[in-house]
Design a protein around this motif. Structure first.
Motif, PDB file in Angstrom:
ATOM      1  N   UNK A 272       0.779  -1.372  -0.023  1.00  0.00           N
ATOM      2  CA  UNK A 272       0.022   0.043   0.045  1.00  0.00           C
ATOM      3  C   UNK A 272       0.956   1.024  -0.228  1.00  0.00           C
ATOM      4  N   UNK A 273       0.592   2.400  -0.744  1.00  0.00           N
ATOM      5  CA  UNK A 273       1.275   3.631  -0.639  1.00  0.00           C
ATOM      6  C   UNK A 273       1.434   4.258   0.756  1.00  0.00           C
ATOM      7  N   UNK A 274       2.660   4.411   0.833  1.00  0.00           N
ATOM      8  CA  UNK A 274       2.859   5.247   2.339  1.00  0.00           C
ATOM      9  C   UNK A 274       2.606   6.751   1.952  1.00  0.00           C
ATOM     10  N   UNK A 275       1.742   7.460   2.451  1.00  0.00           N
ATOM     11  CA  UNK A 275       1.365   8.968   2.125  1.00  0.00           C
ATOM     12  C   UNK A 275       2.565   9.798   2.318  1.00  0.00           C
ATOM     13  N   UNK A 276       3.325   9.804   3.296  1.00  0.00           N
ATOM     14  CA  UNK A 276       4.593  10.826   3.131  1.00  0.00           C
ATOM     15  C   UNK A 276       5.431  10.620   2.067  1.00  0.00           C
ATOM     16  N   UNK A 277       5.667   9.414   1.840  1.00  0.00           N
ATOM     17  CA  UNK A 277       6.671   9.022   0.538  1.00  0.00           C
ATOM     18  C   UNK A 277       6.062   9.670  -0.681  1.00  0.00           C
ATOM     19  N   UNK A 278       4.690   9.362  -0.846  1.00  0.00           N
ATOM     20  CA  UNK A 278       4.169   9.711  -2.176  1.00  0.00           C
ATOM     21  C   UNK A 278       3.992  11.537  -2.227  1.00  0.00           C
ATOM     22  N   UNK A 281       7.326  12.549  -2.954  1.00  0.00           N
ATOM     23  CA  UNK A 281       7.551  12.230  -4.417  1.00  0.00           C
ATOM     24  C   UNK A 281       6.896  13.528  -5.313  1.00  0.00           C
ATOM     25  N   UNK A 282       5.601  13.812  -4.822  1.00  0.00           N
ATOM     26  CA  UNK A 282       4.908  14.771  -5.747  1.00  0.00           C
ATOM     27  C   UNK A 282       5.723  16.141  -5.558  1.00  0.00           C
ATOM     28  N   UNK A 283       6.246  16.605  -4.454  1.00  0.00           N
ATOM     29  CA  UNK A 283       6.977  17.680  -4.298  1.00  0.00           C
ATOM     30  C   UNK A 283       8.350  17.741  -4.944  1.00  0.00           C
ATOM     31  N   UNK A 404       2.456   9.313 -11.428  1.00  0.00           N
ATOM     32  CA  UNK A 404       2.567   9.091  -9.780  1.00  0.00           C
ATOM     33  C   UNK A 404       1.302   8.875  -9.342  1.00  0.00           C
ATOM     34  N   UNK A 405       0.472   9.511  -9.640  1.00  0.00           N
ATOM     35  CA  UNK A 405      -1.092   9.731  -8.820  1.00  0.00           C
ATOM     36  C   UNK A 405      -2.136   8.505  -9.472  1.00  0.00           C
ATOM     37  N   UNK A 406      -1.912   8.109 -10.580  1.00  0.00           N
ATOM     38  CA  UNK A 406      -2.414   6.874 -11.267  1.00  0.00           C
ATOM     39  C   UNK A 406      -1.346   5.746 -11.639  1.00  0.00           C
ATOM     40  N   UNK A 407      -0.766   5.556 -10.438  1.00  0.00           N
ATOM     41  CA  UNK A 407       0.108   4.275 -10.448  1.00  0.00           C
ATOM     42  C   UNK A 407      -0.642   3.176 -10.990  1.00  0.00           C
ATOM     43  N   UNK A 408      -0.110   2.565 -12.306  1.00  0.00           N
ATOM     44  CA  UNK A 408      -0.798   1.542 -12.973  1.00  0.00           C
ATOM     45  C   UNK A 408      -0.619   0.048 -12.159  1.00  0.00           C
ATOM     46  N   UNK A 409       0.407   0.003 -11.193  1.00  0.00           N
ATOM     47  CA  UNK A 409       0.385  -1.222 -10.420  1.00  0.00           C
ATOM     48  C   UNK A 409       0.111  -0.998  -9.022  1.00  0.00           C
ATOM     49  N   UNK A 410      -0.293   0.037  -8.721  1.00  0.00           N
ATOM     50  CA  UNK A 410      -0.585   0.180  -7.138  1.00  0.00           C
ATOM     51  C   UNK A 410      -1.957   1.173  -7.355  1.00  0.00           C
ATOM     52  N   UNK A 417      -4.863  10.480  -3.853  1.00  0.00           N
ATOM     53  CA  UNK A 417      -4.685  11.039  -5.299  1.00  0.00           C
ATOM     54  C   UNK A 417      -5.157  12.853  -5.164  1.00  0.00           C
ATOM     55  N   UNK A 418      -6.058  12.940  -4.613  1.00  0.00           N
ATOM     56  CA  UNK A 418      -6.605  14.490  -4.478  1.00  0.00           C
ATOM     57  C   UNK A 418      -5.421  15.151  -3.529  1.00  0.00           C
ATOM     58  N   UNK A 419      -5.039  14.752  -2.623  1.00  0.00           N
ATOM     59  CA  UNK A 419      -4.168  15.270  -1.837  1.00  0.00           C
ATOM     60  C   UNK A 419      -2.812  15.428  -2.577  1.00  0.00           C
ATOM     61  N   UNK A 420      -2.448  14.526  -3.430  1.00  0.00           N
ATOM     62  CA  UNK A 420      -1.020  14.863  -4.128  1.00  0.00           C
ATOM     63  C   UNK A 420      -1.344  15.602  -5.191  1.00  0.00           C
ATOM     64  N   UNK A 421      -2.602  15.644  -5.890  1.00  0.00           N
ATOM     65  CA  UNK A 421      -2.551  16.952  -6.797  1.00  0.00           C
ATOM     66  C   UNK A 421      -2.540  18.226  -6.125  1.00  0.00           C
ATOM     67  N   UNK A 422      -3.297  18.286  -5.108  1.00  0.00           N
ATOM     68  CA  UNK A 422      -3.127  19.622  -4.399  1.00  0.00           C
ATOM     69  C   UNK A 422      -1.687  20.083  -3.917  1.00  0.00           C
ATOM     70  N   UNK A 423      -1.240  19.156  -3.396  1.00  0.00           N
ATOM     71  CA  UNK A 423       0.263  19.383  -2.980  1.00  0.00           C
ATOM     72  C   UNK A 423       1.185  19.769  -4.101  1.00  0.00           C
TER      73      UNK A 423
END
Length: 509
Positions: A272-278, A281-283, A404-410, A417-423
């Motif tokens: 599962x995705x680790x929020x802090x690391x994602x 990654x967006x930053x 990144x936010x639409x990871x094909x395998x995860x 997804x919305x949080x990463x877009x906002x960041x």
């Protein structure tokens, strides 16, 4: 090493050299390989087998008992290996009782005393003949089908590359292979220095021409050798991003020795995705898109890499995978009609026209979980290790954010997804000339482009390549397409897909 057209001759001065050969062979062998080891008692056959098995297991303490009395010893490893000792074989028919054919169909068979098998061993085997040398040590002759000898020559070429660059007697272990011709090894220097990574990437063979005299790989701008990797690596590192240092190169042969950024990724133990690391990654991605990259990158030796454009032919070639594979599969083999194809491609021409004025930047292309290394001991954008960028292009910057936010395998849950877009948008909006509305339009178009490609690719991997495992991702990538369709610019494509019978889930599976 002496290389003859139909065999390879090696001089092994001592047991250490025999162990190294066994470890190297562990990187070259594939399921279905039978290795027949010929030679007298004490010639080194068992030493080589033991080293090979421990290398495949990546366990120097693996117990490897002699199969002299049991006749076969099987190991369930990264590749299943069955070690046969036929010295006590009473009759060739006993091979069936020992399960030889089944073992060979699933993995590798190492066979000592192969002469006891008569003509029962496959003709396509690899023969390794040990001879005592007058000067001490052993002379070893390797022979077999040309395709298998090519693999053996390659791993021995890499061994010479390591020696030429000061890494004599380094231990080598399989790391991974990817969907291309590339493979990777972990390199452990003999002096105990930090572990390294070796990229084994021979030049990509061109496929048949399919459009305008070009193969698929050239149309969609896939790297054909390692020069683009070296160029993009240097460009990223110059701007403070954490691409691996390149320690030694043989670019013409496609061999690179790299800094090891580690193996810790952005997913937890359950995948599962680790929020802090994602979010980090967006930053990092926002910082990359705020950094200008020159299109031409000069390398030592006068070679210049020109980053290609993510152009109309590349985008359309990829989205046609939906037509050529997904829809015929869904329709039990019935192909799309000429009218459907024309309508679909006209829609994509119009969508690509919409991208004419959107922000362009370097597009790493596969900025997703398998290619992001977490380096938590660092504090800046270099916490995000970047390892796969040889296919980079100049195109809509939104594409990598889609990756990144639409990871094909995860599955990235919609709230994350919305949080990463906002960041990402918050960071980019600090730049005066960033246009959020235009960016979101390009994000939706590139999300649809990537999803159309992937939903066709999964079927191609199933039907053409015999790899059904990728089909488990399709519910997710169909959901990604439905998310892209939330933007009004995609209304024509949304209607076309509905009329074509493509069913989109409301959420990821």
């Amino acid at each position: 090493m002496t290389d003859h057209p139909d065999l390879i001759e090696l001089v092994l001065p001592d047991e250490t050299a025999t162990v190294e050969l066994g470890e190297d062979l562990a990187l070259a062998l594939q399921a279905g390989d039978c290795v027949a080891l010929w030679g007298d008692l004490g010639a080194g056959k068992s030493t080589l087998c033991r080293a090979l098995l421990r290398a495949v297991a990546d366990d120097p303490d693996l117990e490897v008992p002699s199969p002299t009395f049991t006749l076969v010893q099987s190991y369930d490893l990264r590749l299943p290996v069955s070690h046969f000792d036929l010295y006590r074989l009473a009759d060739v028919s006993e091979l069936d009782e020992l399960g030889f054919d089944e073992a060979l169909s699933n993995g590798i068979c190492l066979v000592e005393w192969p002469e006891r098998a008569g003509k029962a061993l496959p003709k396509s085997r690899i023969d390794i003949r040990f001879q005592f040398s007058k000067e001490g040590g052993r002379v070893v002759l390797l022979s077999g089908p040309e395709a298998k000898l090519t693999r053996l020559r390659r791993i021995l070429q890499i061994r010479r590359f390591l020696e030429d660059n000061g890494f004599d007697h380094a231990s080598r272990r399989h790391l991974t292979g990817d969907a291309s011709t590339r493979a990777y090894e972990h390199i452990y220097p003999a002096n105990g220095d930090a572990r390294l990574v070796l990229m084994d990437a021979p030049a990509r063979p061109n496929g048949p021409p399919i459009r305008d005299g070009k193969p698929y790989s050239q149309i969609v701008h896939l790297a054909e050798d390692v020069y683009p990797f070296v160029a993009i690596d240097e460009a990223l590192r110059m701007r403070g991003f954490a691409a691996p240092a390149i320690l030694a190169t043989d670019c013409d042969s496609g061999i690179l020795l790299l800094e090891d950024l580690g193996t810790e990724g952005v997913l937890d133990a359950a995948g599962k995705p680790i929020e802090e690391r994602y979010r980090a990654s967006a930053a990092c991605l926002a910082a990359i898109h705020d950094s200008p990259f020159e299109r031409e990158i000069a390398l030592r030796g006068g070679w210049v890499h020109v980053i290609p454009d993510f152009d109309r032919p590349a985008m359309k070639m990829e989205v046609e995978l939906l037509l050529d594979w997904h829809l015929p599969w869904k329709r039990d083999g019935v192909p799309v009609s000429a009218a459907e194809r024309e309508s679909y491609l006209n829609i994509w021409d119009n969508l690509i026209d919409e991208l004419a004025t959107v922000e362009k930047s370097i597009v790493l292309r596969d900025f997703h979980s398998p290619n992001i290394i977490w380096q938590g001991e660092r504090t800046g954008h270099d916490r995000i290790g970047l390892i796969d960028f040889q296919d980079a292009m100049i195109g809509p910057s939104a594409y990598d954010l889609v990756s990144l936010v639409q990871d094909a395998r995860v599955t990235i849950p919609r709230p994350l997804m919305d949080q990463l877009m906002a960041d990402y948008l918050a960071l980019r909006n600090r730049t005066a000339d960033f246009d959020e509305a235009t960016f979101l339009k390009s994000w939706a178009i590139m999300a649809a482009q990537r999803a159309c490609k992937l939903n066709g690719l999964w079927v191609r991997l199933l039907k053409r390549d015999g790899k059904p495992g990728y089909m488990r991702h399709m519910p997710r990538t169909l959901w990604h397409l439905s998310v892209a369709f939330e933007h009004p610019v995609l209304a024509p494509l949304r209607r076309w897909c509905a009329e074509a019978g493509i069913e989109l889930p409301e959420s990821a599976a």
